[in-house]
Design an enzyme around this catalytic site. Structure first.
Site, PDB file in Angstrom:
ATOM      1  N   GLU A 223      11.738  56.827 -15.816  1.00 55.43           N
ATOM      2  CA  GLU A 223      11.310  56.199 -14.567  1.00 55.43           C
ATOM      3  C   GLU A 223      11.458  57.232 -13.451  1.00 55.43           C
ATOM      4  O   GLU A 223      12.536  57.820 -13.293  1.00 55.43           O
ATOM      5  CB  GLU A 223      12.157  54.972 -14.252  1.00 55.43           C
ATOM      6  CG  GLU A 223      11.747  54.275 -12.956  1.00 55.43           C
ATOM      7  CD  GLU A 223      12.676  53.135 -12.573  1.00 55.43           C
ATOM      8  OE1 GLU A 223      12.375  52.437 -11.591  1.00 55.43           O
ATOM      9  OE2 GLU A 223      13.720  52.966 -13.240  1.00 55.43           O
ATOM     10  N   ARG A 448      24.400  54.939 -26.369  1.00 52.48           N
ATOM     11  CA  ARG A 448      24.247  55.598 -25.071  1.00 52.48           C
ATOM     12  C   ARG A 448      25.268  56.737 -24.979  1.00 52.48           C
ATOM     13  O   ARG A 448      26.373  56.645 -25.513  1.00 52.48           O
ATOM     14  CB  ARG A 448      24.497  54.581 -23.954  1.00 52.48           C
ATOM     15  CG  ARG A 448      24.567  55.157 -22.545  1.00 52.48           C
ATOM     16  CD  ARG A 448      25.066  54.084 -21.595  1.00 52.48           C
ATOM     17  NE  ARG A 448      25.399  54.633 -20.283  1.00 52.48           N
ATOM     18  CZ  ARG A 448      24.634  54.517 -19.212  1.00 52.48           C
ATOM     19  NH1 ARG A 448      23.506  53.835 -19.286  1.00 52.48           N
ATOM     20  NH2 ARG A 448      24.999  55.035 -18.054  1.00 52.48           N
ATOM     21  N   LYS A 458      21.827  55.734 -12.726  1.00 49.25           N
ATOM     22  CA  LYS A 458      20.948  56.364 -11.754  1.00 49.25           C
ATOM     23  C   LYS A 458      21.108  55.736 -10.371  1.00 49.25           C
ATOM     24  O   LYS A 458      21.025  56.417  -9.350  1.00 49.25           O
ATOM     25  CB  LYS A 458      19.494  56.254 -12.216  1.00 49.25           C
ATOM     26  CG  LYS A 458      18.542  57.169 -11.449  1.00 49.25           C
ATOM     27  CD  LYS A 458      17.105  56.967 -11.862  1.00 49.25           C
ATOM     28  CE  LYS A 458      16.853  57.391 -13.271  1.00 49.25           C
ATOM     29  NZ  LYS A 458      15.422  57.278 -13.639  1.00 49.25           N
TER      30      LYS A 458
END
Length: 639
Positions: A223, A448, A458
């Protein structure tokens, strides 16, 4: 140390298991020498391979060990020095040259020169295998960069020679015996057989469902709302790795469905970071490329009764989803929802109050299935489409559709999305019903990447940047790709660390020490050495017997890597020391000034605050540096 010698009389070769002495072990096998060897459990990246004799004597370093074994092998009839004194000297010269084959900026160029040398040769010296071949092969085998450089056309002859030497029984046996990856695979297999899991080394033997060689397509969907961090690097490299394993391809797709957070700057820097990582992808696409198709798909799903328009306030909607309460708008008619969808696309006052939600299951125990949002309005400028659209699909709506439309066969996601897996499959199934021909997509989740005392959110990293707690996304303190590279991390170290994690589903918290240890292993053999003194509190040492005007000499920037070049050393009777070193010295003590010699400290002057204000001493170049307690770095007091 001949084959018949007893084990009690044999020397033992010890080493760091991450830097095995391939050449020494292979040469011993080739010469039929019984060489005992074992990884030192206390070894570090500073440990050098050492051959320890029962007498207490030692040979330190692979080159001298290789020379010793070659001479010893000659007693058994093995002639790895060649037939003449000239060939023996040439072999010794190549053994010394092999020391330069370490990861660094000069590695590829050196491989190119070696390849040119081998263009009309089968061996480095003469017409048969010698210790020169063993030494150079061993260095390449241990160097992580070789796997990449060998693909270069400039290294074609060297790669051809390397494959030939690797196929020698002695070399193949040494790799099987010493290779860290082989040992990790064996340990992982043993753990699997014993029903164990975890650890800090993962595996890629995950068996992607319905994967067909040559047909696997993975994707990396960042993103553009920030810079890539080390967690994104893991996702990118794992997707590429699986595509390579199955001889498939990797797609990169920017998930730009939220104009509030996205900027050109982030897109440009993500592309820059992917280039830095060496990511090999088929093409770059954007979710915004498919906005028209998704608006069409939205209408089809409304007509199928799958979506409904809802004007419930956000906080109330959140509360209702938490408690499984159906929205009062859930049973809106298809006609009313279609009309409201038109209002949303127009950005009208009434349209802005609404969103489109999936009519899924408000009683589901998995809250991700409680009527998630499919479309929402946003009037902000979109970095690609400007103000063309007033309504945007959510990630939950767009991801399965675009994955399927682009031909992605396997979507790799971190295990934090495990609860949303059922949602992904349900939404894709509904989309397939109204959009014929959409293929199925398989999800594979992996753990993760987490680091102790490190934020990888983020949203939180953005807060650090926006509140000026850091100097930007590339601040060396940030866990972003640009931040850690700016701090000195090498791409090869990051790749080795990421791939060592594998595709394990076990959640672990990594220590930064591990990745920096890998990094140091790569740069320590090639990094030039320079000297600095901390300006604050620096201490002047006045030396008797030293030159009163600057004298210069040339010394190596790296004592073990001649390719690093040389630097100028200035000697003077006034030199600067760090305050910390000044605090350590004592009157009458003999110390070593690095790259110069010993000196005897005559006096130590201190101020009222205890800080050392000056030192005086006598140069004593005849002194033995092995007997001094302090080895001090220094700089001449010159303008």
């Amino acid at each position: 140390m001949a084959a018949a010698a007893s084990s009690q009389q044999q020397p033992v070769l010890t080493y760091w298991d991450r830097n095995p002495p391939f050449a020494a072990v292979a040469l011993a096998q080739h010469a039929n020498l019984a060489l005992q060897h074992a990884a030192d459990p206390k070894a570090t990246n500073k440990t050098t391979a050492t051959l320890k004799f029962p007498s207490g004597e030692e040979l330190v370093g692979v080159p001298i060990i290789v020379k010793f074994l070659t001479r010893l092998g000659a007693q058994n009839g093995s002639n790895l020095y060649g037939p003449t004194p000239l060939s023996a000297c040439q072999v010794d010269q190549w053994i010394e040259t092999s020391l330069q084959l370490v990861s660094g900026q000069q590695f590829e160029a050196l491989c190119g020169r070696l390849s040119d040398y081998l263009s009309l040769r089968s061996f480095f010296v003469g017409y048969d295998v010698t210790a020169a071949d063993m030494a150079i092969w061993g260095q390449l085998q241990a160097c992580p960069l070789w796997k990449k450089v060998r693909q270069s056309p400039s290294a074609a002859h060297l790669a051809r020679w390397f494959d030939h030497i690797s196929n020698l029984p002695a070399c193949a046996a040494a790799v099987e015996d010493l290779s860290p990856s082989k040992k990790r695979e064996a340990a992982a297999a043993a753990d699997t057989a014993a029903g164990k899991g975890g650890g800090d080394v993962g595996s890629f033997d995950v068996g992607l469902p319905n994967a067909q060689m040559g047909k696997v397509v993975t994707r990396f969907p960042p993103e553009p709302s920030g810079y890539l961090h080390i967690g994104h690097a893991k996702a990118a490299l794992l997707n590429q790795h699986f595509a390579n394993i199955y001889q498939g391809k990797l797609l990169v797709r920017f998930d730009d469905t939220n104009p509030t957070k996205e900027k050109d700057e982030f897109v440009e820097n993500i592309i820059k970071d992917m280039q830095t990582l060496g990511l090999q992808y088929e093409t770059i696409t954007y979710t915004s490329d498919y906005f028209p198709q998704m608006l069409d798909l939205g209408e089809r799903l409304i007509k199928a009764g799958v979506l409904y328009a809802d004007d419930t306030p956000v906080d109330q909607m959140r509360e209702e989803r938490m408690h499984g309460i159906e929205s009062k708008r859930r049973n809106r008619s298809v006609e009313e929802t279609l009309a409201m969808f038109k209002e949303m696309q127009a950005g009208s006052e009434e349209g802005l109050k609404n969103c489109l939600r999936f009519k899924l299951d408000m009683q589901a125990g998995n809250k991700a299935l409680r009527d998630p949002v499919a479309f929402r309005c946003n009037l902000q400028h979109h970095w690609r489409t400007a103000h063309k659209y007033k309504v945007y699909p959510t990630y939950d709506f767009a991801c399965p559709f675009v994955d399927s439309l682009e031909g992605v066969t396997h979507a790799l996601r971190t295990s934090e999305y495990k609860d949303r897996e059922a949602q992904y499959y349900w939404i894709l199934e509904q989309q397939q019903k109204v959009w014929p021909g959409l293929p199925h997509v398989h999800i594979w989740d992996y753990s993760r990447l987490n680091f102790v005392y490190t934020v990888l959110s983020k949203r939180k990293l953005t807060w650090f940047v926006q509140t000026n707690r850091v100097d930007g996304w590339d601040d060396p303190r940030m866990p972003t790709v640009q931040g850690i590279f700016r701090r000195g991390l090498q791409v090869e170290a990051l790749r080795e660390f990421i791939l060592s994690q594998g595709a394990s589903k076990n959640v672990t918290y990594q220590e930064w020490d591990k990745i920096w240890t890998i990094n140091k292993k790569l740069i320590d053999p090639v990094c030039p050495r320079h000297t600095a003194v901390v300006d604050a509190g620096k201490v002047l040492l006045t030396l008797e017997g030293a030159p009163s005007s600057p004298e210069s000499s040339s010394i190596a920037k790296h004592k073990k890597n001649a390719a690093s070049g040389s630097k100028t050393l200035l000697k003077l009777d006034r030199v600067w020391l760090d305050q910390a070193d000044g605090q350590e010295v004592k009157e009458g003590e003999e110390v070593t000034l690095m790259d110069w010699g010993n000196a005897i400290i005559k006096s130590v002057s201190k101020g009222p605050d205890g800080q050392v204000t000056g030192l005086s001493g006598q140069l004593h170049l005849a002194g033995d540096f092995k007997k001094t307690r302090l080895k001090l770095t220094w700089l001449a007091d010159v303008p």
